[in-house]
Design a protein around this motif. Structure first.
Motif, short mmCIF file in Angstrom:
data_model
loop_
_atom_site.label_atom_id
_atom_site.label_comp_id
_atom_site.label_asym_id
_atom_site.label_seq_id
_atom_site.Cartn_x
_atom_site.Cartn_y
_atom_site.Cartn_z
N ASN A 28 0.83 -1.21 0.00
CA ASN A 28 0.00 0.00 0.00
C ASN A 28 0.86 1.26 0.00
O ASN A 28 0.53 2.24 -0.67
N VAL A 29 1.95 1.24 0.76
CA VAL A 29 2.85 2.40 0.79
C VAL A 29 3.41 2.64 -0.60
O VAL A 29 3.43 3.78 -1.09
N ARG A 30 3.82 1.57 -1.28
CA ARG A 30 4.35 1.70 -2.64
C ARG A 30 3.30 2.33 -3.56
O ARG A 30 3.61 3.24 -4.34
N GLU A 31 2.05 1.87 -3.46
CA GLU A 31 0.99 2.39 -4.33
C GLU A 31 0.68 3.86 -4.01
O GLU A 31 0.47 4.66 -4.92
N VAL A 32 0.67 4.22 -2.74
CA VAL A 32 0.40 5.61 -2.35
C VAL A 32 1.53 6.52 -2.83
O VAL A 32 1.28 7.61 -3.36
N ILE A 33 2.78 6.07 -2.69
CA ILE A 33 3.90 6.87 -3.17
C ILE A 33 3.83 7.01 -4.69
O ILE A 33 4.03 8.09 -5.24
N ARG A 34 3.52 5.92 -5.37
CA ARG A 34 3.40 5.97 -6.83
C ARG A 34 2.30 6.94 -7.26
O ARG A 34 2.49 7.77 -8.15
N GLU A 35 1.16 6.88 -6.56
CA GLU A 35 0.05 7.80 -6.87
C GLU A 35 0.45 9.26 -6.63
O GLU A 35 0.14 10.13 -7.43
N ARG A 36 1.16 9.50 -5.51
CA ARG A 36 1.60 10.86 -5.20
C ARG A 36 2.57 11.37 -6.26
O ARG A 36 2.50 12.51 -6.71
N LEU A 37 3.50 10.51 -6.67
CA LEU A 37 4.46 10.88 -7.71
C LEU A 37 3.76 11.16 -9.04
O LEU A 37 4.06 12.14 -9.72
N HIS A 38 2.84 10.29 -9.40
CA HIS A 38 2.10 10.45 -10.66
C HIS A 38 1.38 11.81 -10.69
O HIS A 38 1.44 12.53 -11.68
N SER A 39 0.72 12.13 -9.60
CA SER A 39 0.00 13.40 -9.51
C SER A 39 0.96 14.58 -9.54
O SER A 39 0.71 15.58 -10.23
N THR A 40 2.06 14.49 -8.80
CA THR A 40 3.03 15.58 -8.77
C THR A 40 3.64 15.80 -10.15
O THR A 40 3.79 16.94 -10.60
N LEU A 41 3.96 14.71 -10.83
CA LEU A 41 4.56 14.84 -12.16
C LEU A 41 3.56 15.42 -13.17
O LEU A 41 3.94 16.15 -14.07
N ALA A 42 2.28 15.12 -12.98
CA ALA A 42 1.26 15.69 -13.86
C ALA A 42 1.10 17.19 -13.62
O ALA A 42 0.62 17.92 -14.49
N ASN A 43 1.52 17.65 -12.44
CA ASN A 43 1.42 19.07 -12.06
C ASN A 43 2.79 19.69 -11.84
O ASN A 43 2.96 20.56 -10.99
N ARG A 44 3.78 19.24 -12.61
CA ARG A 44 5.16 19.70 -12.37
C ARG A 44 5.31 21.21 -12.43
O ARG A 44 6.05 21.79 -11.65
N GLN A 45 4.61 21.85 -13.35
CA GLN A 45 4.75 23.30 -13.48
C GLN A 45 4.23 24.00 -12.22
O GLN A 45 4.85 24.94 -11.74
N VAL A 46 3.13 23.52 -11.68
CA VAL A 46 2.60 24.09 -10.44
C VAL A 46 3.57 23.80 -9.30
O VAL A 46 3.85 24.67 -8.47
N GLY A 47 4.09 22.58 -9.25
CA GLY A 47 5.04 22.20 -8.21
C GLY A 47 6.29 23.05 -8.26
O GLY A 47 6.79 23.50 -7.22
#
Length: 195
Positions: free
Chosen positions: A90-109
């Protein structure tokens, strides 16, 4: 050429409000929040400054409209953690989800990383809530009854994830999937070091 849908003008398939937000993000990300003007945003969209004020009352309101969706995603993800056991899978999946979202919003980040003071000021009394979300995710990743070392590793793993925000500048030619895999493995390596 724009057309009317309800009260929002459509500009090249987007509402004026979306076009303003996109143009502001481009300007804020390239020039910085303090060095960008609403006149420049209006010019980039092809509207008057008065029209821009119809949609956003101030530059700070526009900044909040840009960054808030990213923080809403984090909030939604953290709220779902209450019912999810902190197993390694579950930790792996949550981290992957967080990364996926962050990468989709890289300009905002990247904007958040560069203009931290403007972001903190724009969020005002909501900023402590964002810090608390970060702490909640760290505690969840560390697991129930975690010792100090595990909590520190969870916080360090979260810092690895923040690298995704600046990844386009660090490795501009690298495929997003490769960045996600590399940072996922790095975060998991920090959280679960080899024995």
């Amino acid at each position: 050429m724009g057309g009317q849908i309800g009260s929002a003008t459509v500009v090249a398939g987007r509402s004026t409000k979306e076009a303003i937000r996109d143009a502001a993000l481009q300007l804020f990300a390239s020039k910085g929040f303090d060095h960008s003007s609403l006149r420049e945003v209006a010019d980039a969209v092809g509207i008057t400054k008065a029209s821009l004020y119809y949609h956003y009352a101030s530059k700070v309101d526009l900044l909040v409209a840009i960054i808030e969706p990213m923080f809403d995603e984090v909030r939604d993800q953290v709220e779902r953690l209450d019912d999810l056991p902190a197993t390694p899978e579950n930790v792996r999946e949550v981290i992957r989800e967080r990364l996926h979202s962050t990468l989709a919003n890289r300009q905002v980040g990247a904007l958040c990383m560069r203009d931290t003071v403007a972001i903190v000021n724009a969020l005002g009394n909501r900023y402590p809530d964002i810090i608390e979300l970060h702490h909640r995710m760290c505690r969840w990743m560390a697991g129930p009854g975690a010792d100090d070392d595990t909590l520190l590793r969870a916080a360090a793993a979260m810092q690895v994830l923040s690298t995704a925000m600046m990844s386009q500048e660090i490795v501009p030619a690298t495929d997003v999937d490769h960045v996600e895999t590399t940072l996922l493995n790095a975060a998991l390596g920090v959280l679960y070091p080899p024995r």
